[in-house]
Design a protein around this motif. Structure first.
Motif, PDB file in Angstrom:
ATOM      1  N   VAL A 120      53.173  16.437  31.102  1.00  0.00           N
ATOM      2  CA  VAL A 120      52.689  17.038  32.351  1.00  0.00           C
ATOM      3  C   VAL A 120      53.867  17.020  33.326  1.00  0.00           C
ATOM      4  O   VAL A 120      54.388  15.968  33.680  1.00  0.00           O
ATOM      5  CB  VAL A 120      51.467  16.284  32.920  1.00  0.00           C
ATOM      6  N   ASP A 121      54.290  18.220  33.705  1.00  0.00           N
ATOM      7  CA  ASP A 121      55.411  18.405  34.640  1.00  0.00           C
ATOM      8  C   ASP A 121      54.776  18.635  36.001  1.00  0.00           C
ATOM      9  O   ASP A 121      54.123  19.655  36.223  1.00  0.00           O
ATOM     10  CB  ASP A 121      56.218  19.625  34.158  1.00  0.00           C
ATOM     11  N   TYR A 122      54.881  17.664  36.883  1.00  0.00           N
ATOM     12  CA  TYR A 122      54.239  17.832  38.190  1.00  0.00           C
ATOM     13  C   TYR A 122      55.014  17.133  39.293  1.00  0.00           C
ATOM     14  O   TYR A 122      55.910  16.357  39.018  1.00  0.00           O
ATOM     15  CB  TYR A 122      52.786  17.349  38.142  1.00  0.00           C
ATOM     16  N   SER A 123      54.615  17.458  40.505  1.00  0.00           N
ATOM     17  CA  SER A 123      55.282  17.013  41.733  1.00  0.00           C
ATOM     18  C   SER A 123      56.640  17.713  41.844  1.00  0.00           C
ATOM     19  O   SER A 123      56.813  18.560  42.687  1.00  0.00           O
ATOM     20  CB  SER A 123      55.416  15.491  41.812  1.00  0.00           C
ATOM     21  N   SER A 124      57.584  17.342  40.969  1.00  0.00           N
ATOM     22  CA  SER A 124      58.845  18.077  40.844  1.00  0.00           C
ATOM     23  C   SER A 124      59.425  18.529  42.185  1.00  0.00           C
ATOM     24  O   SER A 124      59.638  19.718  42.425  1.00  0.00           O
ATOM     25  CB  SER A 124      58.652  19.269  39.895  1.00  0.00           C
ATOM     26  N   VAL A 125      59.670  17.553  43.029  1.00  0.00           N
ATOM     27  CA  VAL A 125      60.150  17.823  44.393  1.00  0.00           C
ATOM     28  C   VAL A 125      61.640  18.176  44.389  1.00  0.00           C
ATOM     29  O   VAL A 125      62.326  18.018  43.378  1.00  0.00           O
ATOM     30  CB  VAL A 125      59.926  16.595  45.306  1.00  0.00           C
ATOM     31  N   ASN A 126      62.100  18.626  45.531  1.00  0.00           N
ATOM     32  CA  ASN A 126      63.506  18.970  45.660  1.00  0.00           C
ATOM     33  C   ASN A 126      64.214  17.906  46.489  1.00  0.00           C
ATOM     34  O   ASN A 126      63.716  17.483  47.530  1.00  0.00           O
ATOM     35  CB  ASN A 126      63.641  20.339  46.326  1.00  0.00           C
ATOM     36  N   ILE A 127      65.385  17.493  46.004  1.00  0.00           N
ATOM     37  CA  ILE A 127      66.143  16.451  46.696  1.00  0.00           C
ATOM     38  C   ILE A 127      66.657  16.987  48.028  1.00  0.00           C
ATOM     39  O   ILE A 127      66.981  18.166  48.155  1.00  0.00           O
ATOM     40  CB  ILE A 127      67.344  16.011  45.810  1.00  0.00           C
ATOM     41  N   ASN A 160      58.966  14.453  36.134  1.00  0.00           N
ATOM     42  CA  ASN A 160      59.219  14.890  37.502  1.00  0.00           C
ATOM     43  C   ASN A 160      60.515  15.707  37.461  1.00  0.00           C
ATOM     44  O   ASN A 160      61.611  15.155  37.467  1.00  0.00           O
ATOM     45  CB  ASN A 160      59.345  13.630  38.380  1.00  0.00           C
ATOM     46  N   HIS A 161      60.337  17.020  37.376  1.00  0.00           N
ATOM     47  CA  HIS A 161      61.472  17.947  37.184  1.00  0.00           C
ATOM     48  C   HIS A 161      62.126  18.209  38.552  1.00  0.00           C
ATOM     49  O   HIS A 161      61.956  19.270  39.152  1.00  0.00           O
ATOM     50  CB  HIS A 161      60.927  19.237  36.558  1.00  0.00           C
ATOM     51  N   LEU A 162      62.875  17.228  39.028  1.00  0.00           N
ATOM     52  CA  LEU A 162      63.432  17.296  40.383  1.00  0.00           C
ATOM     53  C   LEU A 162      64.435  18.444  40.540  1.00  0.00           C
ATOM     54  O   LEU A 162      65.214  18.707  39.626  1.00  0.00           O
ATOM     55  CB  LEU A 162      64.157  15.985  40.706  1.00  0.00           C
ATOM     56  N   ASN A 322      70.692  29.585  36.204  1.00  0.00           N
ATOM     57  CA  ASN A 322      69.535  29.844  37.060  1.00  0.00           C
ATOM     58  C   ASN A 322      68.390  28.871  36.817  1.00  0.00           C
ATOM     59  O   ASN A 322      68.374  28.168  35.813  1.00  0.00           O
ATOM     60  CB  ASN A 322      69.025  31.259  36.785  1.00  0.00           C
ATOM     61  N   TYR A 323      67.419  28.933  37.716  1.00  0.00           N
ATOM     62  CA  TYR A 323      66.193  28.128  37.589  1.00  0.00           C
ATOM     63  C   TYR A 323      65.609  28.255  36.172  1.00  0.00           C
ATOM     64  O   TYR A 323      65.246  27.266  35.535  1.00  0.00           O
ATOM     65  CB  TYR A 323      65.206  28.639  38.651  1.00  0.00           C
ATOM     66  N   ALA A 324      65.559  29.495  35.662  1.00  0.00           N
ATOM     67  CA  ALA A 324      64.957  29.738  34.339  1.00  0.00           C
ATOM     68  C   ALA A 324      65.745  29.057  33.224  1.00  0.00           C
ATOM     69  O   ALA A 324      65.169  28.573  32.251  1.00  0.00           O
ATOM     70  CB  ALA A 324      64.871  31.239  34.076  1.00  0.00           C
ATOM     71  N   PHE A 326      67.406  26.270  33.332  1.00  0.00           N
ATOM     72  CA  PHE A 326      67.045  24.838  33.303  1.00  0.00           C
ATOM     73  C   PHE A 326      65.694  24.655  32.610  1.00  0.00           C
ATOM     74  O   PHE A 326      65.514  23.740  31.819  1.00  0.00           O
ATOM     75  CB  PHE A 326      66.992  24.271  34.736  1.00  0.00           C
ATOM     76  N   ASP A 327      64.760  25.556  32.921  1.00  0.00           N
ATOM     77  CA  ASP A 327      63.440  25.410  32.307  1.00  0.00           C
ATOM     78  C   ASP A 327      63.475  25.685  30.806  1.00  0.00           C
ATOM     79  O   ASP A 327      62.770  25.032  30.042  1.00  0.00           O
ATOM     80  CB  ASP A 327      62.422  26.315  33.012  1.00  0.00           C
ATOM     81  N   LEU A 328      64.293  26.637  30.389  1.00  0.00           N
ATOM     82  CA  LEU A 328      64.402  26.907  28.946  1.00  0.00           C
ATOM     83  C   LEU A 328      65.005  25.698  28.236  1.00  0.00           C
ATOM     84  O   LEU A 328      64.561  25.307  27.152  1.00  0.00           O
ATOM     85  CB  LEU A 328      65.259  28.151  28.709  1.00  0.00           C
ATOM     86  N   ARG A 350      52.706  31.161  42.950  1.00  0.00           N
ATOM     87  CA  ARG A 350      53.839  32.074  43.113  1.00  0.00           C
ATOM     88  C   ARG A 350      54.854  31.978  41.981  1.00  0.00           C
ATOM     89  O   ARG A 350      55.698  32.846  41.813  1.00  0.00           O
ATOM     90  CB  ARG A 350      54.524  31.815  44.462  1.00  0.00           C
ATOM     91  N   GLN A 351      54.778  30.896  41.203  1.00  0.00           N
ATOM     92  CA  GLN A 351      55.721  30.767  40.086  1.00  0.00           C
ATOM     93  C   GLN A 351      55.143  31.309  38.769  1.00  0.00           C
ATOM     94  O   GLN A 351      55.721  31.089  37.699  1.00  0.00           O
ATOM     95  CB  GLN A 351      56.135  29.299  39.921  1.00  0.00           C
ATOM     96  N   ALA A 352      54.030  32.032  38.872  1.00  0.00           N
ATOM     97  CA  ALA A 352      53.360  32.502  37.652  1.00  0.00           C
ATOM     98  C   ALA A 352      54.286  33.385  36.799  1.00  0.00           C
ATOM     99  O   ALA A 352      54.389  33.193  35.584  1.00  0.00           O
ATOM    100  CB  ALA A 352      52.083  33.250  38.012  1.00  0.00           C
TER     101      ALA A 352
HETATM  102  N1  ARG Z   1      61.363  22.011  42.117  1.00  0.00           N
HETATM  103  C1  ARG Z   1      60.548  23.175  41.955  1.00  0.00           C
HETATM  104  C2  ARG Z   1      60.018  23.632  43.310  1.00  0.00           C
HETATM  105  O1  ARG Z   1      59.869  22.835  44.213  1.00  0.00           O
HETATM  106  C3  ARG Z   1      59.351  22.956  41.054  1.00  0.00           C
HETATM  107  C4  ARG Z   1      59.680  22.649  39.632  1.00  0.00           C
HETATM  108  C5  ARG Z   1      58.501  22.824  38.722  1.00  0.00           C
HETATM  109  N2  ARG Z   1      58.804  22.500  37.363  1.00  0.00           N
HETATM  110  C6  ARG Z   1      59.573  23.198  36.538  1.00  0.00           C
HETATM  111  N3  ARG Z   1      59.784  22.755  35.350  1.00  0.00           N
HETATM  112  N4  ARG Z   1      60.077  24.367  36.910  1.00  0.00           N
HETATM  113  O2  ARG Z   1      59.715  24.813  43.441  1.00  0.00           O
END
Ligand code: ARG
Length: 584
Positions: A120-127, A160-162, A322-324, A326-328, A350-352
């Motif tokens: 479960v990837d959740y919260s995932s805040v930005n530093i 937590n995918h920071l 890019n963001y993608a 990292f996710d791949l 919005r990330q759908a």
């Molecule tokens: N840090 C991203 C944001 O605040 C969310 C990351 C969600 N998880 C992921 N694997 N892309 O928008």
């Protein structure tokens, strides 16, 4: 429950079907009165086709056989055109209930047969950014999904995918550098000198400057390259910044009762060294096209409104990722190293498109085997009383820490009004459980894809589908047990009133409800269930005497029933990450 009844019926019908080599498919349709333990089986209709006999005739024959089983059925009746209506016997329900409450977790009936590994990837805040209300939903919904899946026996790995790598980090380092150097020169710990609002201000300043000043933009780019090359000096700054930022984040997790720990941190930085290899893998599959110097994947299913193909950018023309990407890379790691069977992402709706694209590219590139389930759990926005996304009066994002403090203060008032004789220290504890519980519950009590209006008044109401209502229902049951020495652990529940029957039937839906949420990942179903259960308990409590019953057996039975309901509410709230005070 349905399954148990189906098993029982199939057993009864075994002989009937033996010669015909048919296993009956039981298809419950609308029963006359489910609250009384009624079931309707549309069993004769499908069989009529197979046996080529009038369905009513088959229904009558089956009804006759079933009616003999007096322990299971109070009544069985065949009705036109081929339904069987049956009412379960109290003795059957009592036995079922007995075995249900004997499971310590109350969830035995729904446990996974083959435990899966679920990420479960959740919260995932930005530093270097303060957590705002937008992060609240991912954090609490993700935490609850993790708790629920885990409760059924699967292995949950929280991630937590920071957002801790790339351009924003380079910009903050550039701005924070002198403050850190100064602290060190003055023999201070730089972590004590910095705080998250300062880091956020650095980021804002740098963004503005890079936009208007090409020299500054070039300097930031230089920092980015040095960071990406993992130059020790920059990594040292980066680590300090990350620590300062996460320090505040953990304060909030702790306040919220969310179980994320440093070991769950796997930010974008973690994947930095693996990115080139993943790009290479995608390239080898022949999926990459160069567009404006960038490496892109174009898939037929993703087109803009005007029909032009939408790229997934894998590597920018300057070599950056890019963001993608990292996710791949994370997907590959999660399936290959963490051996996930199911991966769940919790972010706003919005990330759908992002996740649809990432999942599609990952499948095409063979980064994720077909059998691994990939799910994106989306949610709507939190709105202010004006129906617009929640903001402070000066248009800033509302800070989570302030919001939670305010919730605890408002809850204290509610607790104090309800019962001001409680000891002060206890009142403060309950205020925390209620305030935080109310914020979390209000977020989860409706379909997560809906936007909802944030209102302390509504979420703290003692009536309606709120956390305080459920917490109060729980405390009220606990108060019954303060008035008796009886411990109902081995008393059997005997049905003697319609309220009891209804309550028992509802109670036994608990494991199936939890199972449903573990599959469709919609916690509001569990909230609605607990609310219904508490409401039924309330009418039992109003209409049936408990401590001053006609006889001891009935008293023991009713206390045992009350104890079971208290356990379900406590367990259910626990799965929602909400505490259940014993007194309110
Ligand atoms: N840090 C991203 C944001 O605040 C969310 C990351 C969600 N998880 C992921 N694997 N892309 O928008």
């Amino acid at each position: 429950m349905k399954q148990q009844i189906a098993d029982r019926i199939s057993k009864n019908l075994e002989n009937f079907f033996k010669e015909k080599g048919i296993s009956p498919e039981i298809n419950p349709t609308r029963p006359p009165d489910p609250s009384k333990g009624d079931y309707t089986l549309n069993l004769a209709m499908p069989l009529g086709k197979v046996l080529k006999k009038p369905p009513l005739l088959i229904a009558e024959t089956i009804a006759e056989i079933l009616a003999e089983d007096k322990k299971t059925f109070e009544s069985v009746e065949a009705v036109k055109p081929g339904f069987i209506n049956m009412r379960l016997a109290n003795s059957f329900l009592e036995d079922q209930f007995d075995s249900f409450v004997s499971s310590p977790s109350l969830l035995e009936a729904s446990k996974s047969e083959t435990p899966k590994r679920v990420i479960v990837d959740y919260s995932s805040v930005n530093i270097a950014k303060q957590m705002h209300v937008g992060h609240l939903r991912s954090t609490i919904i993700g935490d609850v999904i993790a708790r629920i899946i885990e409760s059924l026996g699967d292995k949950v790995i929280a991630q937590n995918h920071l957002g801790d790598w790339g351009v924003p980090m380079a910009m903050v380092i550039r701005k924070a550098e002198s403050a850190i150097d100064k602290a060190i020169a003055e023999n201070q710990n730089p972590e004590d000198v910095l705080d998250t609002p300062m880091l956020e201000a650095f980021y804002k300043e740098a963004t503005a400057e890079c936009k208007s000043d090409p020299v500054e933009a070039a300097a930031c780019h230089d920092y980015l390259i040095r960071l990406q090359n993992q130059e020790q000096k920059l990594i040292d700054y980066w680590q300090i910044i990350k620590k300062v930022s996460m320090r505040d984040v953990y304060k909030i997790y702790k306040l919220l009762g969310v179980r994320l720990e440093p070991e769950n941190e796997r930010g974008e930085s973690f994947y930095a060294d693996m990115l080139p290899e993943i790009v290479e893998k995608i390239q080898q599959k022949g999926l990459i096209e160069i567009s404006d110097g960038a490496k892109c994947v174009f898939l037929d299913e993703f087109k803009a409104k005007d029909g032009t193909p939408l790229p997934v950018i894998i590597q920018k023309s300057d070599g950056g990722y890019n963001y993608a990407t990292f996710d791949l890379t994370a997907l590959h790691y999660r399936t290959n190293t963490l051996k996930a069977d199911r991966i769940i992402y919790v972010t706003d709706a919005r990330q759908a498109l992002h996740f649809k694209q990432v999942f599609a590219v990952a499948r095409k590139a063979g980064l994720v085997p077909e059998k691994v389930m990939l799910e994106h759990v989306t949610f709507g926005s939190i709105l202010g009383e004006d129906n617009k996304p929640l903001k402070t009066r000066d248009g800033e994002n509302v800070k989570l820490a302030e919001l939670l403090d305010e919730a605890i203060k408002a809850a204290y008032q509610v607790v104090d009004d309800k019962n001001n004789t409680l000891p002060e220290e206890y009142k403060q504890q309950v205020a925390k459980m209620t305030g935080i519980g109310a914020v979390k519950y209000a977020d989860m009590a409706q379909n997560r894809n809906n936007d909802y209006v944030f209102s302390f008044e509504r979420m703290l109401a003692l009536s309606g589908n709120t956390a305080p209502y459920l917490q109060y229902a729980h405390a009220r049951i606990c108060s019954i047990f303060r008035k008796t020495d009886f411990i109902p652990s081995d008393a059997k529940v005997i049905i003697s009133a319609p309220e009891e029957k209804e309550l028992i039937l509802k109670a036994m839906e608990f494991p199936l409800t939890v199972k449903t949420v573990s599959e469709d990942l919609k916690p509001h179903t569990l909230c609605a269930y607990l609310y219904d259960l508490s409401t039924l308990f309330s009418s039992f409590y109003t209409n049936c005497r408990i401590l001053d019953c006609e006889n001891e057996n009935q008293k023991h039975s009713r206390l045992a029933l009350s104890r079971a309901i208290q356990r379900i509410i406590k367990k259910g709230l626990g799965l929602l990450g909400i505490e259940a005070p014993e007194e309110m």
